[in-house]
Structures are given as structure tokens and as C-alpha cells.
Design an enzyme around this catalytic site. Structure first.
Site, mmCIF file in Angstrom:
data_model
loop_
_atom_site.group_PDB
_atom_site.id
_atom_site.type_symbol
_atom_site.label_atom_id
_atom_site.label_comp_id
_atom_site.label_asym_id
_atom_site.label_seq_id
_atom_site.Cartn_x
_atom_site.Cartn_y
_atom_site.Cartn_z
ATOM 1 N N ASN A 155 0.864 -1.178 0.000
ATOM 2 C CA ASN A 155 0.000 0.000 0.000
ATOM 3 C C ASN A 155 0.905 1.234 0.000
ATOM 4 O O ASN A 155 1.503 1.564 1.020
ATOM 5 C CB ASN A 155 -0.877 -0.047 1.267
ATOM 6 N N TRP A 156 0.998 1.868 -1.155
ATOM 7 C CA TRP A 156 1.916 3.008 -1.278
ATOM 8 C C TRP A 156 1.354 4.264 -0.619
ATOM 9 O O TRP A 156 2.072 5.258 -0.472
ATOM 10 C CB TRP A 156 2.226 3.278 -2.759
ATOM 11 N N LYS A 157 0.095 4.248 -0.266
ATOM 12 C CA LYS A 157 -0.562 5.417 0.349
ATOM 13 C C LYS A 157 -0.367 6.659 -0.538
ATOM 14 O O LYS A 157 -0.306 6.532 -1.745
ATOM 15 C CB LYS A 157 -0.069 5.614 1.788
ATOM 16 N N HIS B 54 -9.432 0.793 5.243
ATOM 17 C CA HIS B 54 -8.153 1.057 5.903
ATOM 18 C C HIS B 54 -8.393 2.001 7.080
ATOM 19 O O HIS B 54 -9.219 2.910 6.986
ATOM 20 C CB HIS B 54 -7.153 1.657 4.910
ATOM 21 N N GLU C 54 -6.840 4.455 8.129
ATOM 22 C CA GLU C 54 -6.670 5.882 7.798
ATOM 23 C C GLU C 54 -7.931 6.433 7.134
ATOM 24 O O GLU C 54 -8.293 7.596 7.320
ATOM 25 C CB GLU C 54 -5.428 6.056 6.899
ATOM 26 N N GLU D 286 -4.923 -5.089 10.723
ATOM 27 C CA GLU D 286 -3.914 -4.056 10.929
ATOM 28 C C GLU D 286 -4.191 -3.320 12.236
ATOM 29 O O GLU D 286 -5.032 -2.414 12.274
ATOM 30 C CB GLU D 286 -3.949 -3.051 9.784
ATOM 31 N N GLY E 14 2.778 2.248 10.725
ATOM 32 C CA GLY E 14 3.718 3.353 10.556
ATOM 33 C C GLY E 14 4.420 3.772 11.835
ATOM 34 O O GLY E 14 5.051 4.825 11.883
ATOM 35 N N SER F 117 3.817 -2.104 10.277
ATOM 36 C CA SER F 117 5.274 -2.160 10.439
ATOM 37 C C SER F 117 5.869 -3.532 10.124
ATOM 38 O O SER F 117 6.854 -3.941 10.744
ATOM 39 C CB SER F 117 5.673 -1.692 11.842
ATOM 40 N N GLY G 281 2.993 -1.151 4.256
ATOM 41 C CA GLY G 281 3.029 0.272 3.926
ATOM 42 C C GLY G 281 4.455 0.693 3.604
ATOM 43 O O GLY G 281 4.952 0.500 2.507
ATOM 44 N N GLY G 282 5.126 1.264 4.598
ATOM 45 C CA GLY G 282 6.460 1.833 4.407
ATOM 46 C C GLY G 282 7.429 0.949 3.633
ATOM 47 O O GLY G 282 8.049 1.395 2.662
HETATM 48 P P1 PGA Z 1 3.059 0.262 7.600
HETATM 49 O O1 PGA Z 1 1.574 0.429 7.021
HETATM 50 O O2 PGA Z 1 3.629 -1.008 7.024
HETATM 51 O O3 PGA Z 1 3.798 1.486 7.113
HETATM 52 O O4 PGA Z 1 2.950 0.191 9.066
HETATM 53 C C1 PGA Z 1 0.728 -0.669 6.871
HETATM 54 C C2 PGA Z 1 -0.595 -0.212 6.289
HETATM 55 O O5 PGA Z 1 -1.137 0.796 6.728
HETATM 56 O O6 PGA Z 1 -1.139 -0.864 5.368
#
Ligand code: PGA
Length: 250
Positions: A9-11, A96, A98, A168, A174, A213, A234-235
């Protein structure tokens, strides 16, 4: 046999040019990973098409990070599931944390988005997970159960078969703080049990991904657990070598 999935997930990161470079890097390294692992990338809307052109024929699938709750029309700024499907994407990330937190997405909105996803032949990657204060209060099982019952229980068995779940924990996203493999296994097994209450044996075939993470150094330990079928990353998904190294964790 459950699918093993590593989804990135590149966000809201990367320009189209940067996204194309990242996708090229992932395609170039993918051969190092066992072919039974499915990779998915979810770039921003602006470069879905360009990334699709890079990954075409590589076996890597495309996802959008969101879609509109309506089919089409006067919804300024929205992107429909039909538009996403027309590019060749196969998945849409829904729910998600977010989106729930910053854009007020409720189960009601997500039910409508689910309809759009399935009407257009796409598959959802449906995210669930508790906040830190909910875990500390011992409410994580109740929170996750409600997120599943209010949305996933509304699906038909055929729709459910196409659904991927991502657990998650919000406190791990993050933050560099990962759930331990035992914490992940405990709640993944719980999720599978809840899914089985409604969908019976079909729940055995559902891929349940861990997100929060996840990185090359902890992927193998997480993926070794019986009910952890991959990761939503994510990251670490924005460094091609790290993303691929996570896939080697199986
Ligand atoms: P993260 O994000 O790996 O940067 O913690 C995961 C996500 O929100 O899908």
C-alpha cells in the site's frame, strides 16, 4: 490451499515517475521469490495506468487504495470501481484505518463500496484492526468482530470467496511497533473463527494478511504462523528490495 499474498500500500506517496521506477524494481526482483507468493501493488490513482503498464505479464496484480461508494455521476473528486476495473486492476483496499479515521468511513459507507467492488468484478482487501486504547482495554476482539459482522457478514458466499482480509492494529501502522507473531496469530485465528460462524468451511480458504510495520526482518516470523497468510505492507513496500524480501519470508 490458501493464497499467500504480499500487498504493498503506497498510500499518498510517489509521483507517477517514481511509481513507475518502483514498479520496475519490483518486477525485476520478483523472480527471486517462490512463485506461490502473489504480489499486489496499490499505487495512488494518478498512476494506476502507468504502473499497470509496467507490471503487465509479470504476475503482479494491481490494487486501488479506495473507490467511490456510488457507481457514477456528480461526485466531484471521486473515482469509481468501474474506472478502476477498466484499467485492469483486480483489487481495492477498503476500510483502511486511515480512511475510517480521517475520512469518516463507516460500515455503512463500506457496505456501499463493497457493492461497487463486486459489481465491477474486483476483489476487496478489507482492513480491520483496533486502536491502542481499545487493545489496552481488552476490547480488540469486540472491535474486530464488529468490523467483520457489519460489513463482511453482508456478503454472499460467492463474494466472500473473493475477499481478502487484512488485520492491521492501528497502533502498529507506521509506528515501527509490530504486533508479535503470537499476538497476530491469536487475532488471525479469532478472525477466521468469526468468518466461519457465517461462511463455514469457506473461511479456511480466506487469506488473512497482517499489516503494521511489517518488514523483511519480521516477515518470516509472522508468516510462520498458521493463520497469517501474508502481509499488507506500507512503508517497506516502497523500497523494491524490501518488498520482495518480505515475500521471501514464506
Ligand atoms: P506500515 O503500514 O507497514 O507502514 O505500518 C501498513 C498499512 O497501513 O497498510
Amino acid at each position: 490451499m490458501r493464497k499467500k499474498i504480499v500487498a504493498g500500500n503506497w498510500k499518498m506517496n510517489t509521483t507517477p515517475a517514481e511509481g513507475v521506477e518502483l514498479a520496475k524494481g519490483i518486477v525485476a526482483l520478483k523472480g527471486e521469490v517462490c512463485p506461490s507468493v502473489s504480489f499486489i501493488v496499490a499505487p495512488p490513482f494518478t498512476h494506476l495506468t502507468e504502473v499497470m503498464n509496467v507490471i503487465k505479464g509479470s504476475g503482479i496484480a494491481l490494487a486501488a487504495q479506495n473507490c467511490a461508494a456510488e457507481a457514477k455521476g456528480a461526485y466531484t473528486g471521486e473515482v469509481s470501481a468501474r474506472m478502476i476495473a477498466s484499467i485492469g486492476a483486480e483489487y481495492v483496499i477498503l476500510g483502511h484505518s486511515e480512511r475510517r479515521e480521517y475520512y469518516g468511513e463507516t460500515s455503512e459507507t463500506l457496505n456501499k463500496k463493497m457493492v461497487q467492488v463486486f459489481e465491477n468484478g474486483l476483489s476487496p482487501i478489507y482492513c480491520v484492526g483496533e486502536k491502542l486504547e481499545e487493545r489496552e482495554a481488552g476490547k480488540h476482539f469486540d472491535v474486530v468482530r464488529a468490523q467483520i459482522e457489519e460489513v463482511i457478514f453482508k456478503l454472499t458466499p460467492e463474494q466472500f470467496e473473493k475477499t481478502v482480509i487484512a488485520y492491521e492494529p492501528v497502533w502498529a501502522i507506521g509506528t515501527g511497533k509490530t504486533a508479535t507473531a503470537d499476538q497476530a496469530q491469536e487475532i488471525h485465528a479469532f478472525i477466521r473463527g468469526v468468518l466461519a460462524e457465517k461462511f463455514g468451511a469457506k473461511a479456511e480458504n480466506t487469506a488473512i494478511l497482517y499489516g503494521g510495520s511489517a518488514k523483511p526482518s519480521n516477515a518470516a516470523e509472522l508468516f510462520a504462523k498458521a493463520d497469517v497468510d501474508g502481509g499488507l505492507i506500507g512503508g517497506a513496500s516502497r523500497v523494491a528490495a524490501d518488498f520482495i524480501a518480505i515475500g521471501k519470508g514464506f
